[in-house]
Design a protein around this motif. Structure first.
Motif, short mmCIF file in Angstrom:
data_model
loop_
_atom_site.label_atom_id
_atom_site.label_comp_id
_atom_site.label_asym_id
_atom_site.label_seq_id
_atom_site.Cartn_x
_atom_site.Cartn_y
_atom_site.Cartn_z
N UNK A 49 -10.85 4.38 6.01
CA UNK A 49 -11.16 3.14 6.72
C UNK A 49 -11.66 3.52 8.10
N UNK A 50 -12.90 3.10 8.41
CA UNK A 50 -13.48 3.43 9.71
C UNK A 50 -14.03 2.20 10.43
N UNK A 51 -13.88 1.03 9.81
CA UNK A 51 -14.40 -0.21 10.39
C UNK A 51 -13.26 -1.08 10.89
N UNK A 52 -13.53 -1.82 11.94
CA UNK A 52 -12.51 -2.74 12.44
C UNK A 52 -12.35 -3.90 11.47
N UNK A 53 -11.18 -4.52 11.46
CA UNK A 53 -10.95 -5.62 10.53
C UNK A 53 -11.69 -6.89 10.95
N UNK A 54 -11.98 -7.70 9.98
CA UNK A 54 -12.51 -9.05 10.17
C UNK A 54 -13.94 -9.11 10.68
N UNK A 55 -14.55 -7.98 11.03
CA UNK A 55 -15.95 -8.01 11.44
C UNK A 55 -16.86 -7.92 10.22
N UNK A 56 -16.36 -7.30 9.17
CA UNK A 56 -17.05 -7.23 7.88
C UNK A 56 -16.00 -7.37 6.78
N UNK B 238 -7.62 -0.09 13.76
CA UNK B 238 -7.35 -1.50 14.02
C UNK B 238 -6.97 -2.26 12.75
N UNK B 239 -7.30 -1.70 11.58
CA UNK B 239 -6.89 -2.33 10.32
C UNK B 239 -5.37 -2.47 10.26
N UNK B 240 -4.66 -1.53 10.85
CA UNK B 240 -3.21 -1.49 10.76
C UNK B 240 -2.50 -2.10 11.95
N UNK B 241 -3.23 -2.65 12.87
CA UNK B 241 -2.63 -3.23 14.07
C UNK B 241 -1.81 -4.46 13.69
N UNK B 242 -0.57 -4.51 14.16
CA UNK B 242 0.27 -5.66 13.84
C UNK B 242 -0.07 -6.85 14.73
N UNK B 243 0.41 -8.01 14.33
CA UNK B 243 0.23 -9.27 15.07
C UNK B 243 -1.22 -9.70 15.21
N UNK B 244 -2.02 -9.45 14.18
CA UNK B 244 -3.40 -9.92 14.21
C UNK B 244 -3.43 -11.42 13.91
N UNK C 283 -10.03 16.27 -1.57
CA UNK C 283 -10.23 15.09 -2.42
C UNK C 283 -11.46 15.27 -3.30
N UNK C 284 -11.32 14.94 -4.56
CA UNK C 284 -12.46 15.04 -5.49
C UNK C 284 -13.47 13.93 -5.21
N UNK C 285 -12.96 12.76 -4.83
CA UNK C 285 -13.81 11.61 -4.51
C UNK C 285 -13.34 11.01 -3.20
N UNK C 286 -14.27 10.57 -2.37
CA UNK C 286 -13.94 9.92 -1.11
C UNK C 286 -14.73 8.62 -1.03
N UNK C 287 -14.02 7.55 -0.77
CA UNK C 287 -14.66 6.24 -0.61
C UNK C 287 -14.46 5.81 0.84
N UNK C 288 -15.52 5.35 1.48
CA UNK C 288 -15.48 5.00 2.89
C UNK C 288 -15.70 3.50 3.06
N UNK C 289 -14.84 2.90 3.85
CA UNK C 289 -14.93 1.46 4.11
C UNK C 289 -14.94 1.19 5.60
#
Length: 118
Positions: free
Chosen positions: A8-15, A45-51, A112-118
């Motif tokens: 996970x490399x993107x901030x939440x809720x923007x996409x 920021x995906x894991x930030x509490x109190x969003x 990792x044999x496979x890597x998925x990026x979000x």
């Protein structure tokens, strides 16, 4: 089965990437127990509490990350540098995750044999 890495490399809720990534992890967990999850860059920021996603008219999927332990997905890693650069600490996070260095993340991803990026 081969190890799968989810990054996970993107901030939440923007996409929709965060929600799609969480859905992909939960789906993959039905077929594999060898899953590693990484939060780097703005992905921490995906894991930030109190969003409050309702303020931007977004669905609250972030609470779904709490389900990872119910699926026995415990190899969850957060980039130490990303936290520091954003003025965050591990106690700001919604779930327990191992805070590791960039080098450790690269080493784990290379296995990792496979890597998925979000």
């Amino acid at each position: 089965m081969n190890r799968i890495g989810f990054v996970f490399q993107s901030s939440p809720h923007s996409t929709t990437k965060g929600r799609e990534g969480l859905d992909a992890i939960l789906a993959a967990s039905a077929y594999s127990e060898d899953i590693q999850i990484f939060f780097i860059g703005d992905g921490v920021f995906q894991l930030l509490e109190n969003q409050q996603p309702e303020l931007v008219l977004s669905r609250d999927y972030v609470a779904g990350f709490k389900m990872l332990s119910l699926y026995d997905l415990e190899e969850t890693y957060v980039c130490q540098t990303a936290l520091q650069n954003r003025g965050l600490k591990d106690n700001n996070l919604l779930i327990d995750a191992d805070v590791i260095t960039n080098q450790e993340i690269n080493e784990k991803l290379s296995r990792c044999a496979q890597v998925m990026v979000f």
